[in-house]
Design a protein around this motif. Structure first.
Motif, mmCIF file in Angstrom:
data_model
loop_
_atom_site.group_PDB
_atom_site.id
_atom_site.type_symbol
_atom_site.label_atom_id
_atom_site.label_comp_id
_atom_site.label_asym_id
_atom_site.label_seq_id
_atom_site.Cartn_x
_atom_site.Cartn_y
_atom_site.Cartn_z
ATOM 1 N N LYS A 170 0.833 -1.206 0.000
ATOM 2 C CA LYS A 170 0.000 0.000 0.000
ATOM 3 C C LYS A 170 0.865 1.251 0.000
ATOM 4 O O LYS A 170 0.585 2.228 -0.726
ATOM 5 N N ALA A 171 1.958 1.232 0.786
ATOM 6 C CA ALA A 171 2.841 2.402 0.834
ATOM 7 C C ALA A 171 3.613 2.577 -0.460
ATOM 8 O O ALA A 171 3.843 3.715 -0.913
ATOM 9 N N GLU A 172 4.011 1.495 -1.087
ATOM 10 C CA GLU A 172 4.798 1.575 -2.315
ATOM 11 C C GLU A 172 3.931 1.643 -3.566
ATOM 12 O O GLU A 172 4.438 1.803 -4.675
ATOM 13 N N LYS A 173 2.587 1.474 -3.381
ATOM 14 C CA LYS A 173 1.652 1.445 -4.510
ATOM 15 C C LYS A 173 2.051 0.373 -5.526
ATOM 16 O O LYS A 173 2.160 0.627 -6.727
ATOM 17 N N THR A 174 2.285 -0.825 -5.013
ATOM 18 C CA THR A 174 2.681 -1.957 -5.851
ATOM 19 C C THR A 174 1.687 -3.095 -5.696
ATOM 20 O O THR A 174 0.941 -3.171 -4.719
ATOM 21 N N LEU A 175 1.702 -4.002 -6.696
ATOM 22 C CA LEU A 175 0.900 -5.213 -6.613
ATOM 23 C C LEU A 175 1.602 -6.288 -5.799
ATOM 24 O O LEU A 175 0.965 -7.068 -5.097
ATOM 25 N N ALA A 176 2.928 -6.328 -5.911
ATOM 26 C CA ALA A 176 3.687 -7.367 -5.225
ATOM 27 C C ALA A 176 5.081 -6.858 -4.911
ATOM 28 O O ALA A 176 5.652 -6.050 -5.660
ATOM 29 N N LEU A 177 5.625 -7.333 -3.803
ATOM 30 C CA LEU A 177 6.974 -6.965 -3.386
ATOM 31 C C LEU A 177 7.744 -8.211 -2.971
ATOM 32 O O LEU A 177 7.160 -9.188 -2.480
ATOM 33 N N PHE A 178 9.059 -8.137 -3.141
ATOM 34 C CA PHE A 178 9.950 -9.209 -2.657
ATOM 35 C C PHE A 178 11.347 -8.619 -2.521
ATOM 36 O O PHE A 178 11.718 -7.689 -3.257
ATOM 37 N N PRO A 179 12.133 -9.096 -1.563
ATOM 38 C CA PRO A 179 13.478 -8.558 -1.370
ATOM 39 C C PRO A 179 14.356 -8.816 -2.597
ATOM 40 O O PRO A 179 14.200 -9.829 -3.302
ATOM 41 N N LEU A 180 15.293 -7.898 -2.818
ATOM 42 C CA LEU A 180 16.251 -8.073 -3.916
ATOM 43 C C LEU A 180 17.040 -9.369 -3.718
ATOM 44 O O LEU A 180 17.344 -10.075 -4.687
ATOM 45 N N ALA A 181 17.337 -9.708 -2.453
ATOM 46 C CA ALA A 181 18.081 -10.938 -2.177
ATOM 47 C C ALA A 181 17.297 -12.175 -2.628
ATOM 48 O O ALA A 181 17.874 -13.146 -3.141
ATOM 49 N N THR A 182 15.974 -12.137 -2.461
ATOM 50 C CA THR A 182 15.146 -13.253 -2.915
ATOM 51 C C THR A 182 15.167 -13.359 -4.429
ATOM 52 O O THR A 182 15.236 -14.468 -4.989
ATOM 53 N N LEU A 183 15.106 -12.206 -5.123
ATOM 54 C CA LEU A 183 15.164 -12.217 -6.589
ATOM 55 C C LEU A 183 16.492 -12.786 -7.072
ATOM 56 O O LEU A 183 16.531 -13.602 -8.011
ATOM 57 N N MET A 184 17.592 -12.388 -6.433
ATOM 58 C CA MET A 184 18.905 -12.892 -6.841
ATOM 59 C C MET A 184 19.009 -14.399 -6.593
ATOM 60 O O MET A 184 19.547 -15.149 -7.410
ATOM 61 N N GLN A 185 18.466 -14.844 -5.469
ATOM 62 C CA GLN A 185 18.488 -16.273 -5.163
ATOM 63 C C GLN A 185 17.652 -17.050 -6.188
ATOM 64 O O GLN A 185 18.060 -18.121 -6.665
ATOM 65 N N ALA A 186 16.476 -16.526 -6.528
ATOM 66 C CA ALA A 186 15.611 -17.196 -7.497
ATOM 67 C C ALA A 186 16.253 -17.236 -8.878
ATOM 68 O O ALA A 186 16.163 -18.238 -9.596
ATOM 69 N N THR A 187 16.929 -16.128 -9.248
ATOM 70 C CA THR A 187 17.607 -16.085 -10.549
ATOM 71 C C THR A 187 18.696 -17.150 -10.618
ATOM 72 O O THR A 187 18.876 -17.820 -11.651
ATOM 73 N N ALA A 188 19.423 -17.320 -9.516
ATOM 74 C CA ALA A 188 20.457 -18.348 -9.476
ATOM 75 C C ALA A 188 19.856 -19.752 -9.585
ATOM 76 O O ALA A 188 20.524 -20.692 -10.025
ATOM 77 N N GLN A 189 18.589 -19.875 -9.229
ATOM 78 C CA GLN A 189 17.895 -21.170 -9.320
ATOM 79 C C GLN A 189 17.182 -21.359 -10.649
ATOM 80 O O GLN A 189 16.461 -22.346 -10.831
ATOM 81 N N GLY A 190 17.368 -20.418 -11.569
ATOM 82 C CA GLY A 190 16.803 -20.575 -12.907
ATOM 83 C C GLY A 190 15.554 -19.771 -13.182
ATOM 84 O O GLY A 190 14.922 -19.940 -14.233
ATOM 85 N N TYR A 191 15.196 -18.857 -12.292
ATOM 86 C CA TYR A 191 13.985 -18.064 -12.491
ATOM 87 C C TYR A 191 14.215 -16.946 -13.505
ATOM 88 O O TYR A 191 15.233 -16.249 -13.463
ATOM 89 N N VAL A 192 13.238 -16.762 -14.407
ATOM 90 C CA VAL A 192 13.239 -15.652 -15.368
ATOM 91 C C VAL A 192 11.922 -14.919 -15.199
ATOM 92 O O VAL A 192 10.851 -15.494 -15.417
#
Length: 477
Positions: free
Chosen positions: A428-450
């Motif tokens: 609500k504060a960021e006016k976004t639909l979804a949020l996730f930490p940058l560390a989670t994105l980097m971890q997911a990318t290393a696991q093959g996420y696009v």
């Protein structure tokens, strides 16, 4: 003091009451009495349990028919190929081929009837009688086939097939059919013995065992022994079938109850419970690297105050029906339905090397599906706008069993759980639909996420309840 005096002295004068506890019978007597008790009818069972029992009954009846057809085929094969005694005629019009043909034909008729459902009892009992009469008629024909006195038929080893026919009925989980087969066989052999005595010349009945064994003489005691053996085998199989029936009923009830209970549990949790080798107790915990997703519907509270409760439930059900398959397709487990929210775990129930990637893939698909769901609500005339927000966080969690001996619950505890919940509210504060930490994105990318879409960055974001600023990524509303 006699029993009568005892009860008379303990009650009012002239009044005798029965004992509070009936005298105990031997265990065998209880078993025999139970064997003759009618089975529990499906009318007294819940519909889902009754249908499962009917399905088992249909399968058992078809199994009996298949065994009978196999038995007929095996006997025909042996009749054709086995070496035969010199005095044994072999012709297709002999009693054995005719009996096998009629037996097979009757079994095929029953198989055709069973295709449309369970064979009715009014047909099963006559078919049992017909099977036994056919075999007994075949046995009786032997003395005529070989030109011997009637006593000759009583010594034919084909009597052993009576026990096979009785045992076949134990394949169906209804002890009454075993009992019917055994009683028919016993009565049939008694009739056969009576015919042999009546049709034999004078002096055919003997009390000499050696004469009975070595000649065409009738020993009444030996025939009674055969009838007693048939009845004993019938009794044992009836008791066994009755116990199997009770076990089946209990198993079907538990299976039906288990199916219903599993619907209230996450698929992964249900598997953990069913596969547990030891008793699950409160306090069991396992540390896992996992990802947590929190989903929430914005605008739900105003919506729920303007429509009927049934409409609220229907709306939530339609939403869950869309997102749960996505969660499961990405190896996720729904941990809780939190009213208008959903908590999902990845890699918590069962260890996973791609938990973060699975969570973000599921997030992308859920957001796409949420747009379609929101459009469907608009088409139905919903005036209050609803939006789906979500958050994902990954890290070390503890998958634990909480509660006491009477009430247990699997849950996930850890910083990732708390952070996901806080990030979901921070949308609500960021006016976004979804949020996730940058560390989670980097971890997911290393696991093959696009990513489906390029996420935006929110560097050094101050999240309520989080001590230090955190680098976030998200999808704008």
């Amino acid at each position: 003091m006699s029993t009568l005096q005892k009860y008379s002295s303990e009650t009012a004068p002239g009044v005798m009451t029965p004992p509070a506890v009936p005298p105990r019978l031997p265990a065998l007597a209880y078993a025999v009495a139970d064997a003759f008790r009618a089975p529990e009818t499906t009318a007294r069972l819940p519909p889902r349990v009754a249908e499962l029992l009917r399905a088992q009954d249909r399968a058992a009846e078809r199994l009996i028919i298949y065994v009978q057809l196999s038995l007929a085929a095996a006997l025909a094969f042996l009749y054709i190929l086995a070496p035969r005694p010199e005095d044994a005629p072999m012709t297709m019009l002999a009693p054995v081929p005719i009996a096998l043909f009629v037996y097979t034909l009757f079994a095929l008729v029953r198989l055709a009837m069973s295709r449309g459902g369970a064979t009715p009892g009014w047909f099963v009992i006559p078919s049992i009688v017909a099977d036994m009469c056919l075999l007994l008629g075949l046995i009786w024909s032997f003395h005529m086939q070989y030109g011997e006195p009637p006593a000759f038929s009583l010594k034919v080893p084909s009597i052993l097939y009576l026990f096979v026919f009785i045992a076949l009925r134990a394949l169906r989980f209804d002890h009454r059919y075993v009992l019917a087969a055994g009683l028919t066989a016993a009565c049939g052999w008694a009739v056969l013995t009576t015919f042999a005595v009546m049709d034999s010349p004078a002096g055919a009945v003997t009390h000499n065992f050696a004469a009975y064994i070595t000649g065409n003489r009738i020993l009444i005691g030996a025939e009674v022994d055969k009838i007693v053996a048939i009845l004993l085998v019938t009794l044992v199989l009836t008791i066994g079938a009755r116990r199997a029936q009770q076990t089946l009923l209990t198993a079907v009830r538990e299976e039906a109850a288990g199916r219903e209970i599993r619907r209230f549990l996450s698929q992964g949790v249900a598997e953990q419970i069913s596969k547990a080798e030891e008793l699950i107790e409160a306090g069991h915990a396992a540390e896992r690297e996992a990802a947590i997703m929190m989903i929430d519907i914005r605008g739900f509270t105003p919506f729920s105050t303007t429509v009927a409760p049934t409409e609220v439930v229907r709306m939530l059900t339609s939403f869950h029906a869309r997102i749960v398959p996505i969660v499961q397709a990405n190896q996720g487990v729904v941990d809780k339905f939190l009213g208008d929210g959903v908590m999902v775990t990845f890699g918590a129930v069962a260890p996973s090397q791609t938990a973060a990637a699975d969570a973000l893939r599921a997030l992308d698909s859920i957001l796409e599906e949420a747009r379609a769901w929101q459009n469907s609500l608009t088409e139905l005339g919903l005036k209050t706008p609803l939006h789906v927000n979500a958050a994902v966080a990954s890290g070390t969690v503890v998958f634990a069993t909480l509660g006491d001996a009477t009430r247990l619950e699997y849950t996930v505890i850890g910083e990732a759980v708390n952070l996901a919940a806080k990030l979901e509210k921070h949308n609500k504060a960021e006016k976004t639909l979804a949020l996730f930490p940058l560390a989670t994105l980097m971890q997911a990318t290393a696991q093959g996420y696009v990513p489906f879409h390029h996420p935006v960055s929110r560097n050094a974001a101050a999240v309520a309840g989080v001590t230090d600023p955190i680098d976030l990524c998200g999808y704008p509303a």
